[in-house]
Design a protein around this motif. Structure first.
Motif, PDB file in Angstrom:
ATOM      1  N   MET A  93      -0.382   3.111  -0.141  1.00 45.41           N
ATOM      2  CA  MET A  93      -0.710   4.285   0.250  1.00 45.41           C
ATOM      3  C   MET A  93      -3.162   4.208   0.102  1.00 45.41           C
ATOM      4  O   MET A  93      -3.202   4.732   0.577  1.00 45.41           O
ATOM      5  CB  MET A  93      -0.452   5.697  -0.955  1.00 45.41           C
ATOM      6  N   ASN A  94      -3.421   3.159  -0.854  1.00 48.44           N
ATOM      7  CA  ASN A  94      -4.284   2.939  -0.996  1.00 48.44           C
ATOM      8  C   ASN A  94      -4.895   2.135   0.682  1.00 48.44           C
ATOM      9  O   ASN A  94      -6.219   1.924   0.528  1.00 48.44           O
ATOM     10  CB  ASN A  94      -5.195   1.514  -2.054  1.00 48.44           C
ATOM     11  N   LEU A  95      -4.297   1.318   0.966  1.00 47.25           N
ATOM     12  CA  LEU A  95      -4.404   0.099   2.100  1.00 47.25           C
ATOM     13  C   LEU A  95      -4.778   1.759   3.330  1.00 47.25           C
ATOM     14  O   LEU A  95      -5.505   1.512   3.958  1.00 47.25           O
ATOM     15  CB  LEU A  95      -3.192  -0.754   1.766  1.00 47.25           C
ATOM     16  N   LEU A  96      -3.807   2.622   3.484  1.00 43.43           N
ATOM     17  CA  LEU A  96      -3.651   2.800   4.028  1.00 43.43           C
ATOM     18  C   LEU A  96      -4.665   4.115   4.062  1.00 43.43           C
ATOM     19  O   LEU A  96      -5.475   3.994   5.148  1.00 43.43           O
ATOM     20  CB  LEU A  96      -2.328   4.056   4.272  1.00 43.43           C
ATOM     21  N   ARG A  97      -5.371   4.554   3.404  1.00 49.18           N
ATOM     22  CA  ARG A  97      -6.517   5.238   2.472  1.00 49.18           C
ATOM     23  C   ARG A  97      -8.093   4.568   3.059  1.00 49.18           C
ATOM     24  O   ARG A  97      -8.710   5.241   4.055  1.00 49.18           O
ATOM     25  CB  ARG A  97      -6.580   5.413   1.431  1.00 49.18           C
ATOM     26  N   GLU A 144      -7.607   2.235   5.930  1.00 46.01           N
ATOM     27  CA  GLU A 144      -7.799   2.049   7.182  1.00 46.01           C
ATOM     28  C   GLU A 144      -8.519   3.536   7.841  1.00 46.01           C
ATOM     29  O   GLU A 144      -9.235   3.425   8.599  1.00 46.01           O
ATOM     30  CB  GLU A 144      -6.270   2.255   8.131  1.00 46.01           C
ATOM     31  N   LEU A 145      -7.852   4.645   7.156  1.00 43.83           N
ATOM     32  CA  LEU A 145      -8.695   5.733   7.360  1.00 43.83           C
ATOM     33  C   LEU A 145      -9.580   5.875   7.707  1.00 43.83           C
ATOM     34  O   LEU A 145     -10.327   6.485   8.144  1.00 43.83           O
ATOM     35  CB  LEU A 145      -7.519   6.769   7.468  1.00 43.83           C
ATOM     36  N   ARG A 151       2.215  -6.170   7.376  1.00 37.39           N
ATOM     37  CA  ARG A 151       2.105  -4.436   7.248  1.00 37.39           C
ATOM     38  C   ARG A 151       0.801  -4.328   7.249  1.00 37.39           C
ATOM     39  O   ARG A 151       0.622  -3.055   7.404  1.00 37.39           O
ATOM     40  CB  ARG A 151       2.180  -5.078   5.394  1.00 37.39           C
ATOM     41  N   THR A 169      -0.298  -0.796   9.376  1.00 39.76           N
ATOM     42  CA  THR A 169      -0.829   0.702   8.638  1.00 39.76           C
ATOM     43  C   THR A 169      -2.213   0.428   9.533  1.00 39.76           C
ATOM     44  O   THR A 169      -2.109   1.871   9.511  1.00 39.76           O
ATOM     45  CB  THR A 169      -1.376  -0.332   7.017  1.00 39.76           C
ATOM     46  N   LYS A 170      -2.541   0.135  10.088  1.00 41.09           N
ATOM     47  CA  LYS A 170      -3.090   0.229  10.862  1.00 41.09           C
ATOM     48  C   LYS A 170      -2.827   0.514  11.713  1.00 41.09           C
ATOM     49  O   LYS A 170      -3.629   1.308  12.775  1.00 41.09           O
ATOM     50  CB  LYS A 170      -4.286  -1.475  11.433  1.00 41.09           C
ATOM     51  N   ALA A 219      -0.272   2.805  11.924  1.00 43.63           N
ATOM     52  CA  ALA A 219       0.124   4.494  11.823  1.00 43.63           C
ATOM     53  C   ALA A 219      -1.283   4.941  11.328  1.00 43.63           C
ATOM     54  O   ALA A 219      -1.002   6.254  11.865  1.00 43.63           O
ATOM     55  CB  ALA A 219       0.880   3.891  10.120  1.00 43.63           C
ATOM     56  N   ALA A 220      -2.055   4.192  11.001  1.00 40.47           N
ATOM     57  CA  ALA A 220      -3.654   5.082  11.098  1.00 40.47           C
ATOM     58  C   ALA A 220      -3.901   5.490  12.504  1.00 40.47           C
ATOM     59  O   ALA A 220      -4.983   6.941  11.944  1.00 40.47           O
ATOM     60  CB  ALA A 220      -5.014   4.141  10.622  1.00 40.47           C
TER      61      ALA A 220
END
Length: 231
Positions: A1-5, A7-8, A155, A159-160, A162-163
């Motif tokens: 979740m931190n990685l997704l945040r 990347e956003l 991963r 994540t990138k 997905a963002a």
């Protein structure tokens, strides 16, 4: 979740992404401005004249349909039958008044083409944003630095992806709502809304969703091309 945040945040901070959003808004604004400049609200006299012309055409279609049915009745000569198309192709409910109001923007008549134009813009937007988002980091070495503390390439790339697809999806939905709403407002003010039924709204909504889907697919394609090309 931190990685997704993270990347956003990185996605929204990129100047190229912001530039593309601005260009998307400008393109939509120019399309609306052009429509407003080329459309004028019809007065009662123009509407009445168009209604009479449409009624005459529908009356001609009704007479043609009666002749077609008579030509296809049992016992009618073959030479007469060949003069008419299949009777089910004759629509006695067309044309309508709006078909004869030239120089007037009619929402239900023109929104389909406008949505196709929007879909093309969204696809280009998604492809460029998806490709530049990962391509810039691959070319500059930013991806290498990221993998030093997060050594899971799959991963990180997932994540990138997905963002950026999520960001393009949200931007496309907002752009579509503003776009359709803007043209609906134009139809209410300097044009005509036309005869928009619930069925037609559903068809327009489905077309808009397809345009958003095309934008998301174009984003994935751009992301993959940039990842493979590392640029």
């Amino acid at each position: 979740m931190n990685l997704l945040r993270a990347e956003l945040g990185r996605l929204t901070a990129r100047r190229f992404v912001r530039l593309m959003v601005v260009l998307l808004v400008v393109a939509g604004g120019l399309a609306m401005a052009t429509t407003v400049a080329s459309s004028s609200p019809p007065d009662a006299q123009r509407v009445a004249a168009a209604a009479r012309q449409a009624a005459e055409e529908r009356a001609n279609a009704a007479r043609f349909l009666a002749e077609c049915r008579a030509a296809r009745a049992p016992g009618a000569p073959q030479s007469l039958r060949e003069k008419y198309p299949p009777c089910e192709r004759i629509d006695v409910n067309q044309p309508v008044t709006e078909d004869f109001l030239y120089g007037v923007f009619v929402f239900d008549r023109q929104i389909k083409v406008l949505l196709l134009v929007l879909a093309a813009f969204l696809a280009l937007f998604g492809f460029l944003v998806g490709a530049s988002y990962v391509g810039a980091e691959l070319a500059s070495g930013g991806m290498t630095n990221l993998l030093l503390w997060r050594p899971r390439r799959g991963r990180v790339l997932g994540t990138k992806l997905a963002a950026v697809t999520g960001g393009v999806f949200v931007a496309s939905v907002l752009a579509t709502l503003l776009y359709v709403g803007g043209f609906w407002l134009i139809g209410q003010t300097v044009g005509l809304p036309g005869r928009v039924t619930a069925h037609e709204w559903g068809a327009h909504g489905l077309l808009a969703l397809r345009g958003i889907g095309v934008a998301v697919v174009a984003t994935v394609v751009g992301f993959c091309v940039a990842t493979l090309g590392r640029h």
